[in-house]
Write a protein that holds these residues in place. Structure first.
Motif, PDB file in Angstrom:
ATOM      1  N   ARG A   5       0.892  -1.253   0.060  1.00 45.86           N
ATOM      2  CA  ARG A   5       0.115   0.060   0.080  1.00 45.86           C
ATOM      3  C   ARG A   5       0.937   1.240   0.029  1.00 45.86           C
ATOM      4  N   LEU A 137      -2.425   4.423 -11.997  1.00 44.38           N
ATOM      5  CA  LEU A 137      -2.896   3.257 -11.269  1.00 44.38           C
ATOM      6  C   LEU A 137      -2.426   1.931 -11.679  1.00 44.38           C
ATOM      7  N   LEU A 140       1.249   1.178 -10.551  1.00 48.49           N
ATOM      8  CA  LEU A 140       1.104   1.183  -9.130  1.00 48.49           C
ATOM      9  C   LEU A 140       1.060  -0.639  -9.009  1.00 48.49           C
ATOM     10  N   VAL A 141       0.204  -1.271 -10.070  1.00 45.98           N
ATOM     11  CA  VAL A 141      -0.045  -2.451 -10.074  1.00 45.98           C
ATOM     12  C   VAL A 141       1.319  -3.270 -10.428  1.00 45.98           C
ATOM     13  N   ILE A 145       1.519  -2.762  -5.810  1.00 45.84           N
ATOM     14  CA  ILE A 145       0.794  -1.810  -5.004  1.00 45.84           C
ATOM     15  C   ILE A 145      -0.602  -2.118  -5.210  1.00 45.84           C
ATOM     16  N   THR A 146      -1.697  -2.559  -4.316  1.00 46.82           N
ATOM     17  CA  THR A 146      -3.062  -2.844  -4.492  1.00 46.82           C
ATOM     18  C   THR A 146      -3.763  -1.741  -3.648  1.00 46.82           C
ATOM     19  N   ALA A 147      -3.247  -0.708  -3.214  1.00 42.12           N
ATOM     20  CA  ALA A 147      -4.040   0.106  -2.302  1.00 42.12           C
ATOM     21  C   ALA A 147      -3.204   1.259  -2.226  1.00 42.12           C
ATOM     22  N   CYS A 148      -4.059   2.464  -2.328  1.00 39.93           N
ATOM     23  CA  CYS A 148      -3.265   3.646  -2.121  1.00 39.93           C
ATOM     24  C   CYS A 148      -4.085   4.708  -1.542  1.00 39.93           C
ATOM     25  N   SER A 172      -8.433  -3.396  -9.578  1.00 38.93           N
ATOM     26  CA  SER A 172      -7.240  -3.890  -8.594  1.00 38.93           C
ATOM     27  C   SER A 172      -6.730  -3.138  -7.722  1.00 38.93           C
ATOM     28  N   VAL A 173      -6.676  -1.942  -7.720  1.00 40.73           N
ATOM     29  CA  VAL A 173      -6.084  -0.843  -6.901  1.00 40.73           C
ATOM     30  C   VAL A 173      -7.107  -0.328  -6.058  1.00 40.73           C
ATOM     31  N   LYS A 174      -7.304  -0.420  -4.751  1.00 39.78           N
ATOM     32  CA  LYS A 174      -8.214   0.150  -3.827  1.00 39.78           C
ATOM     33  C   LYS A 174      -7.843   1.471  -3.317  1.00 39.78           C
ATOM     34  N   GLU A 386      -0.632  -3.862   3.049  1.00 38.00           N
ATOM     35  CA  GLU A 386      -1.837  -3.094   2.600  1.00 38.00           C
ATOM     36  C   GLU A 386      -2.644  -2.446   3.710  1.00 38.00           C
TER      37      GLU A 386
END
Length: 391
Positions: A5, A137, A140-141, A145-148, A172-174, A386
């Motif tokens: 994250r 985004l 990030l994947v 990274i799956t959340a930010c 896939s990114v929260k 995360e």
């Protein structure tokens, strides 16, 4: 597999940086001007020749001259093309004379924390901006990274709706997005922790979670912090305060003590629902410089810290030149935070630093400045995982 994250970045700024002239490699003002001049000369289409030019990424502390370029220097290579040169941190910009006149200045100038002026700079249309955030985004994947958490102090409901539109393309990114403490009225009936959906989006796609109220102290005026915290409390929001020095940290801790969050289960007005039973901590963003006794106060208040260890390594030269050995020992604390039981997460502050957890971990474990603040790799990795500081 649980992902990483990035608990503090700026998605719209990342997208804008991708569309700007990248001058991060400049080591002198001559380098900087050469890069910008080449970008101006490279414009061939008539429509492009008169369009605003945006450059990004210089750091005055790392230039040979140790200063910002002047408007006159920019004028020499940009002539009548309105030009905005953004510092790598995003908090300072230099404009040439043409841009200064368009923004209502008598001449070009160095602008420190002047978003009120820079907001008038022409921007890409919505579709291009959404496409840019979508690309960020996707990056990030690729970095795992799956959340930010977007920690931009100028965010309002319009920005959250735009981010939700981009999030729909990369589900896939929260995404959690803070809202400026002075812009909470734009949310109307939305509360902290609720979601903003993209147009026609479902609850599991294109949703942006409403995050903390972001408090950005006005330049050289920490007295405004208390009022901004109070405004956030009136909307029942936890706060995230931008803190880069000891004085700002002191004013922040005083404000948090003077304006504690309301107890869970209470409401501050009839128009608002009661506070949820689960209490979310306030956040200090960065905590770049802190006295030991201030760290003790952070622990007593139960405040979380979201920090960026990469700054220690990327700005080592600046810190060695500008800070005393005693100040260096208090710089970007990490191990000291954990010893006090303070909740900590690591992050990038992208686009200032790339959203790369491997870099954060390396910086946290191998820093040369204040080596007593190093932590082990397993702990550093856990601080990148995360579960963010707003959960």
């Amino acid at each position: 597999m649980q992902g990483y994250r990035d608990d503090h970045l700026h998605l719209l700024a990342c997208a804008a940086a991708r569309r700007s002239v990248d001058v991060r490699a400049a080591t002198s003002i001559a380098d900087l001007l050469s890069m910008i001049g080449e970008a101006v000369q490279g414009r061939t289409a008539a429509a492009d020749r008169d369009a605003w030019l945006r450059a990004w990424g210089y750091d005055d502390a790392l230039l040979a001259e140790r200063r910002h370029p002047t408007a006159a220097e920019l004028d020499a290579v940009t002539r009548d093309v309105p030009t905005v040169l953004h510092h790598v941190t995003g908090h300072v910009a230099v404009v040439n004379t043409a841009a200064g006149h368009a923004l209502g200045l008598t001449s070009g100038d160095v602008l420190v924390e002047r978003q009120d002026l820079l907001a008038a700079v022409p921007r890409d249309d919505r579709s291009a901006t959404v496409a840019g955030v979508t690309e960020v985004l996707a990056d990030l994947v690729a970095a795992g990274i799956t959340a930010c958490t977007d920690a931009t102090h100028t965010n309002d409901i319009g920005a959250l709706e735009l981010l939700a539109e981009a999030a729909a393309e990369v589900p896939s990114v929260k995404v959690t997005a803070m809202v400026g403490a002075d812009r909470l009225d734009s949310l109307e009936d939305l509360d902290f922790g609720e979601t903003v959906l993209s147009s026609g989006g479902a609850a599991d796609a294109g949703a942006v979670r409403v995050g903390h109220a972001k408090v950005m102290p006005p330049h050289d005026d920490d007295s405004a912090i208390a009022d901004l915290v109070a405004a956030a409390r009136a909307h029942r929001f936890p706060v995230a305060v931008h803190v880069m020095d000891i004085d700002t940290l002191q004013a922040t801790l005083d404000a948090l003590e003077a304006h504690p969050p309301p107890p869970a289960g209470t409401a501050t007005s009839e128009a608002r629902r009661p506070m949820p039973d689960r209490t979310v901590p306030d956040r200090i963003e960065h905590c770049a410089l802190a006295l030991p006794e201030q760290l003790d106060r952070i622990a007593r208040l139960g405040v979380a810290v979201v920090t960026q260890p990469s700054f220690v390594t990327r700005r080592a030269q600046k810190y060695r030149e500008q800070l005393s050995p005693t100040e260096q020992a208090w710089l970007w604390p990490l191990a000291s935070l954990l010893r006090r039981g303070i909740r900590v997460t690591l992050s990038s502050d992208a686009p200032t630093v790339p959203p790369d957890p491997a870099e954060w971990i390396e910086a946290a474990t191998g820093r040369d400045i204040a080596p007593a603040e190093r932590i082990d790799a397993e702990t550093a990795r856990r601080l990148c995982m995360e579960a963010g500081a707003d959960r």
